[in-house]
Design a protein around this motif. Structure first.
Motif, PDB file in Angstrom:
ATOM      1  N   VAL A   1       0.847  -1.188   0.000  1.00 55.29           N
ATOM      2  CA  VAL A   1       0.000   0.000   0.000  1.00 55.29           C
ATOM      3  C   VAL A   1       0.889   1.246   0.000  1.00 55.29           C
ATOM      4  CG1 VAL A   1      -1.787   1.276   1.230  1.00 55.29           C
ATOM      5  CG2 VAL A   1      -1.853  -1.233   1.184  1.00 55.29           C
ATOM      6  N   LEU A   2       0.729   2.033  -1.045  1.00 60.49           N
ATOM      7  CA  LEU A   2       1.483   3.270  -1.216  1.00 60.49           C
ATOM      8  C   LEU A   2       0.519   4.449  -1.263  1.00 60.49           C
ATOM      9  CD1 LEU A   2       3.938   2.009  -3.984  1.00 60.49           C
ATOM     10  CD2 LEU A   2       4.437   2.344  -1.550  1.00 60.49           C
ATOM     11  N   PRO A   3       1.000   5.650  -0.953  1.00 60.59           N
ATOM     12  CA  PRO A   3       0.128   6.835  -1.003  1.00 60.59           C
ATOM     13  C   PRO A   3      -0.363   7.124  -2.419  1.00 60.59           C
ATOM     14  CG  PRO A   3       2.229   7.331   0.091  1.00 60.59           C
ATOM     15  CD  PRO A   3       2.346   5.966  -0.495  1.00 60.59           C
ATOM     16  N   GLN A   4      -1.520   7.748  -2.525  1.00 58.86           N
ATOM     17  CA  GLN A   4      -2.059   8.127  -3.824  1.00 58.86           C
ATOM     18  C   GLN A   4      -1.123   9.086  -4.549  1.00 58.86           C
ATOM     19  OE1 GLN A   4      -6.024   9.557  -2.882  1.00 58.86           O
ATOM     20  NE2 GLN A   4      -6.908   7.671  -3.685  1.00 58.86           N
ATOM     21  N   SER A   5      -0.373   9.880  -3.800  1.00 63.56           N
ATOM     22  CA  SER A   5       0.523  10.855  -4.415  1.00 63.56           C
ATOM     23  C   SER A   5       1.617  10.218  -5.265  1.00 63.56           C
ATOM     24  CB  SER A   5       1.164  11.746  -3.335  1.00 63.56           C
ATOM     25  OG  SER A   5       1.925  10.951  -2.441  1.00 63.56           O
ATOM     26  N   VAL A   6       1.888   8.918  -5.038  1.00 63.20           N
ATOM     27  CA  VAL A   6       2.890   8.218  -5.847  1.00 63.20           C
ATOM     28  C   VAL A   6       2.252   7.100  -6.682  1.00 63.20           C
ATOM     29  CG1 VAL A   6       4.841   8.792  -4.350  1.00 63.20           C
ATOM     30  CG2 VAL A   6       3.568   6.675  -3.949  1.00 63.20           C
TER      31      VAL A   6
END
Length: 166
Positions: free
Chosen positions: A91-96
């Motif tokens: 799970v990665l941030p939406q910004s990346v």
């Protein structure tokens, strides 16, 4: 600048490494089921519209180390494979480019996945409706649930999904 989406599939295990090609143009390559699974996971990440997808073996080795968050997405049988594998989103941030899903929503998704495997199609859909509509894996699981609700899998189905991506 706008960056193009990059996807990666990570599989852990023993591989073979060797030279291929003619002597003047050889290159080093990896061989074996672990390398093939990693390549399939990269393609499957595209189906889920997420940047990083890892195998169960990788997840088992790194869970609880550091502050990484993971979401179990499903049990999948990659194209060309006889067995199915649990796969996990890093799970990665939406910004990346990641889903940016919250811990609470990870729990809800995984509960919906359990209902899906138990063939409780309507309950799965009800739970998925509580998740953000813009979450790509949620949309993927909703689509599979609707498909199986209208045309159920065979009685010996164990909850796995066949991927055709190579």
């Amino acid at each position: 600048r706008h960056m193009a989406a990059v996807r990666i599939g990570i599989s852990t295990g023993r591989i073979a490494v060797g030279k291929t090609g003619p002597a003047q143009q050889w290159h080093i390559s990896v061989f074996g089921s672990v390398a093939n699974l990693g390549a399939r996971l990269e393609r499957i990440a595209k189906e889920f519209r997420i940047p990083a997808l890892i195998s169960d073996d990788t997840y088992q080795r790194i869970k609880g180390k550091g502050d990484r968050r993971f979401r179990k997405l499903c049990l999948i049988r990659p194209a060309g494979f006889e067995e199915s594998y649990s796969i996990y989103e890093l799970v990665l941030p939406q910004s990346v480019g990641g889903s940016g899903i919250t811990d609470e929503n990870i729990t809800i998704y995984e509960e919906a996945l359990d209902l899906f495997v138990s063939r409780k199609w309507n309950a799965t859909l009800e739970l998925l409706e509580t998740l953000p509509g813009e979450d790509p894996p949620t949309a993927w699981l909703r689509e599979k649930t609707l498909k199986f609700r209208s045309k159920p899998p065979p009685p010996d189905w164990r909850g796995d999904i066949q991927s055709l991506s190579k």
